[in-house]
Design a protein around this motif. Structure first.
Motif, PDB file in Angstrom:
ATOM      1  N   VAL A   1       0.766  -1.239   0.100  1.00 11.39           N
ATOM      2  CA  VAL A   1      -0.038  -0.115   0.035  1.00 11.39           C
ATOM      3  C   VAL A   1       1.104   1.145  -0.214  1.00 11.39           C
ATOM      4  O   VAL A   1       0.563   2.504  -0.663  1.00 11.39           O
ATOM      5  CB  VAL A   1      -1.127   0.043   1.251  1.00 11.39           C
ATOM      6  CG1 VAL A   1      -1.760   1.393   1.286  1.00 11.39           C
ATOM      7  CG2 VAL A   1      -1.986  -1.081   0.874  1.00 11.39           C
ATOM      8  N   GLY A   2       1.923   1.194   0.853  1.00 13.22           N
ATOM      9  CA  GLY A   2       2.852   2.348   0.735  1.00 13.22           C
ATOM     10  C   GLY A   2       3.488   2.723  -0.523  1.00 13.22           C
ATOM     11  O   GLY A   2       3.637   3.605  -1.006  1.00 13.22           O
ATOM     12  N   ARG A   3       3.863   1.611  -1.190  1.00 17.31           N
ATOM     13  CA  ARG A   3       4.405   1.484  -2.495  1.00 17.31           C
ATOM     14  C   ARG A   3       3.622   2.134  -3.615  1.00 17.31           C
ATOM     15  O   ARG A   3       3.650   3.082  -4.596  1.00 17.31           O
ATOM     16  CB  ARG A   3       4.894   0.140  -2.848  1.00 17.31           C
ATOM     17  CG  ARG A   3       5.974   0.374  -4.369  1.00 17.31           C
ATOM     18  CD  ARG A   3       6.659  -0.883  -4.358  1.00 17.31           C
ATOM     19  NE  ARG A   3       6.025  -1.676  -5.539  1.00 17.31           N
ATOM     20  CZ  ARG A   3       6.084  -2.746  -5.582  1.00 17.31           C
ATOM     21  NH1 ARG A   3       6.399  -3.690  -4.549  1.00 17.31           N
ATOM     22  NH2 ARG A   3       5.460  -3.574  -6.752  1.00 17.31           N
ATOM     23  N   LEU A   4       2.367   1.713  -3.560  1.00 14.90           N
ATOM     24  CA  LEU A   4       1.202   2.309  -4.452  1.00 14.90           C
ATOM     25  C   LEU A   4       0.822   3.820  -4.079  1.00 14.90           C
ATOM     26  O   LEU A   4       0.877   4.590  -5.158  1.00 14.90           O
ATOM     27  CB  LEU A   4      -0.176   1.529  -3.879  1.00 14.90           C
ATOM     28  CG  LEU A   4      -1.256   2.117  -4.943  1.00 14.90           C
ATOM     29  CD1 LEU A   4      -0.978   1.947  -6.398  1.00 14.90           C
ATOM     30  CD2 LEU A   4      -2.407   1.105  -4.637  1.00 14.90           C
ATOM     31  N   ASN A   5       1.090   4.373  -2.637  1.00 19.65           N
ATOM     32  CA  ASN A   5       0.559   5.351  -2.624  1.00 19.65           C
ATOM     33  C   ASN A   5       1.863   6.377  -2.945  1.00 19.65           C
ATOM     34  O   ASN A   5       1.862   7.187  -3.445  1.00 19.65           O
ATOM     35  CB  ASN A   5       0.688   5.729  -0.766  1.00 19.65           C
ATOM     36  CG  ASN A   5      -0.542   5.437  -0.556  1.00 19.65           C
ATOM     37  OD1 ASN A   5      -1.603   5.279  -1.215  1.00 19.65           O
ATOM     38  ND2 ASN A   5      -0.646   4.925   0.870  1.00 19.65           N
ATOM     39  N   ASP A   6       3.289   5.708  -2.904  1.00 21.99           N
ATOM     40  CA  ASP A   6       4.364   6.576  -3.527  1.00 21.99           C
ATOM     41  C   ASP A   6       4.208   6.790  -5.001  1.00 21.99           C
ATOM     42  O   ASP A   6       4.598   7.801  -5.584  1.00 21.99           O
ATOM     43  CB  ASP A   6       5.848   5.689  -3.044  1.00 21.99           C
ATOM     44  CG  ASP A   6       5.900   5.655  -1.693  1.00 21.99           C
ATOM     45  OD1 ASP A   6       5.533   6.578  -0.756  1.00 21.99           O
ATOM     46  OD2 ASP A   6       6.888   4.738  -1.179  1.00 21.99           O
ATOM     47  N   CYS A   7       3.793   5.597  -5.567  1.00 20.86           N
ATOM     48  CA  CYS A   7       3.840   5.711  -7.143  1.00 20.86           C
ATOM     49  C   CYS A   7       2.465   6.710  -7.366  1.00 20.86           C
ATOM     50  O   CYS A   7       2.828   7.396  -8.404  1.00 20.86           O
ATOM     51  CB  CYS A   7       3.417   4.105  -7.719  1.00 20.86           C
ATOM     52  SG  CYS A   7       4.566   3.040  -7.605  1.00 20.86           S
ATOM     53  N   LEU A   8       1.442   6.692  -6.773  1.00 21.01           N
ATOM     54  CA  LEU A   8       0.692   7.543  -6.992  1.00 21.01           C
ATOM     55  C   LEU A   8       1.100   8.962  -6.938  1.00 21.01           C
ATOM     56  O   LEU A   8       0.744   9.980  -7.515  1.00 21.01           O
ATOM     57  CB  LEU A   8      -0.805   7.529  -6.149  1.00 21.01           C
ATOM     58  CG  LEU A   8      -1.561   6.263  -6.650  1.00 21.01           C
ATOM     59  CD1 LEU A   8      -2.593   5.866  -5.329  1.00 21.01           C
ATOM     60  CD2 LEU A   8      -2.371   6.652  -7.865  1.00 21.01           C
ATOM     61  N   ALA A   9       1.796   9.331  -5.601  1.00 21.37           N
ATOM     62  CA  ALA A   9       2.287  10.605  -5.287  1.00 21.37           C
ATOM     63  C   ALA A   9       3.255  11.165  -6.462  1.00 21.37           C
ATOM     64  O   ALA A   9       3.280  12.305  -6.380  1.00 21.37           O
ATOM     65  CB  ALA A   9       3.009  10.347  -3.954  1.00 21.37           C
ATOM     66  N   ARG A  10       3.919  10.210  -7.053  1.00 20.84           N
ATOM     67  CA  ARG A  10       4.699  10.831  -7.941  1.00 20.84           C
ATOM     68  C   ARG A  10       4.277  11.111  -9.588  1.00 20.84           C
ATOM     69  O   ARG A  10       4.657  11.879 -10.202  1.00 20.84           O
ATOM     70  CB  ARG A  10       5.696   9.444  -8.806  1.00 20.84           C
ATOM     71  CG  ARG A  10       6.659   9.104  -7.379  1.00 20.84           C
ATOM     72  CD  ARG A  10       7.637   7.977  -8.073  1.00 20.84           C
ATOM     73  NE  ARG A  10       8.354   7.400  -6.748  1.00 20.84           N
ATOM     74  CZ  ARG A  10       9.121   6.315  -7.180  1.00 20.84           C
ATOM     75  NH1 ARG A  10       9.195   5.588  -8.045  1.00 20.84           N
ATOM     76  NH2 ARG A  10       9.461   5.749  -5.979  1.00 20.84           N
ATOM     77  N   LEU A  11       2.944  10.748  -9.660  1.00 22.16           N
ATOM     78  CA  LEU A  11       2.133  11.233 -10.775  1.00 22.16           C
ATOM     79  C   LEU A  11       1.691  12.669 -10.419  1.00 22.16           C
ATOM     80  O   LEU A  11       1.463  13.238  -9.345  1.00 22.16           O
ATOM     81  CB  LEU A  11       0.849  10.530 -10.782  1.00 22.16           C
ATOM     82  CG  LEU A  11       0.836   9.172 -11.173  1.00 22.16           C
ATOM     83  CD1 LEU A  11      -0.732   8.411 -11.414  1.00 22.16           C
ATOM     84  CD2 LEU A  11       1.443   8.880 -12.651  1.00 22.16           C
ATOM     85  N   GLU A  12       1.804  13.535 -11.865  1.00 24.81           N
ATOM     86  CA  GLU A  12       1.348  14.875 -11.743  1.00 24.81           C
ATOM     87  C   GLU A  12      -0.295  14.810 -11.173  1.00 24.81           C
ATOM     88  O   GLU A  12      -0.855  13.755 -11.371  1.00 24.81           O
ATOM     89  CB  GLU A  12       1.314  15.202 -13.201  1.00 24.81           C
ATOM     90  CG  GLU A  12       1.187  16.797 -13.299  1.00 24.81           C
ATOM     91  CD  GLU A  12      -0.491  17.086 -13.528  1.00 24.81           C
ATOM     92  OE1 GLU A  12      -1.152  16.187 -14.169  1.00 24.81           O
ATOM     93  OE2 GLU A  12      -0.839  18.013 -13.190  1.00 24.81           O
ATOM     94  N   PRO A  13      -0.532  15.730 -10.226  1.00 21.74           N
ATOM     95  CA  PRO A  13      -1.805  15.919  -9.714  1.00 21.74           C
ATOM     96  C   PRO A  13      -2.990  15.731 -10.547  1.00 21.74           C
ATOM     97  O   PRO A  13      -3.942  14.933 -10.114  1.00 21.74           O
ATOM     98  CB  PRO A  13      -1.835  17.216  -9.136  1.00 21.74           C
ATOM     99  CG  PRO A  13      -0.296  17.612  -8.733  1.00 21.74           C
ATOM    100  CD  PRO A  13       0.340  16.852  -9.991  1.00 21.74           C
TER     101      PRO A  13
END
Length: 192
Positions: free
Chosen positions: A134-146
């Protein structure tokens, strides 16, 4: 939708409705259906790509929601999230089981792979591994442009159609589609 109706939708207690379903209260299932069937159909249709099959999957999802409501565990997630996971899993199974009969475009195939990876992670028994995923998914999502991140969340969490996302974000439809496609590709690579 009026402000009062929108507020009422925001305060709907999905967990309580599922508890009522578990006790055999058909009105609770009807309330969930009235609130979510259109959005669930949108989510399922983006996975299976055929209207009749999507309607069948949504029908089966509500049968499963009814019959499995007593298995819902509020400590493991929200009631609304559980409802959507039931529908998504059935849609993914329909595509897997009927792969020869269902045409899946590249965008849907990528979304299925990301969803399958998410499902595999969510079925992990090891709490540490689950938290790490879940942390990795959140990190990956955070890297995306908003803008791209929001479009993906609107589509795959809220169940919005591309048109609904375009309206919500005041963004051209073609841009929304491109952002979701590129964003899903980026997420797939990041989740590797």
């Amino acid at each position: 939708m009026t402000t009062d109706a929108h507020h009422a939708a925001d305060t709907f207690d999905y967990e309580r409705a599922l508890q009522r379903c578990a006790r055999g209260d058909r009105m609770a299932l009807q309330e969930i259906y009235r609130r979510e069937s259109r959005h669930l159909l949108g989510v399922v249709l983006r996975i299976v790509r055929q209207r009749q099959q999507a309607e069948d999957v949504v029908h089966d999802a509500f049968i499963n929601i009814w019959s499995r409501a007593e298995g819902f565990d509020a400590t493991r997630g929200s009631g609304r999230g559980w409802i959507y996971s039931v529908a998504r899993n059935l849609a993914l199974n329909a595509v897997r089981n009927g792969a020869r009969e269902v045409s899946v475009d590249e965008e849907t195939a990528e979304a299925l792979e990301v969803r399958q990876a998410m499902d595999a992670h969510s079925q992990t028994v090891d709490a540490f591994a689950l938290n790490a995923s879940v942390g990795r998914l959140n990190d990956c999502l955070a890297r995306l442009e908003p803008g791209r991140r929001n479009c993906i969340l609107y589509a795959y969490v809220d169940g919005c159609s591309h048109g609904e996302i375009a309206q919500r974000t005041q963004t051209p439809l073609g841009t929304v589609k491109a952002w979701i496609k590129r964003g899903m590709h980026t997420l797939k690579e990041c989740m590797g």
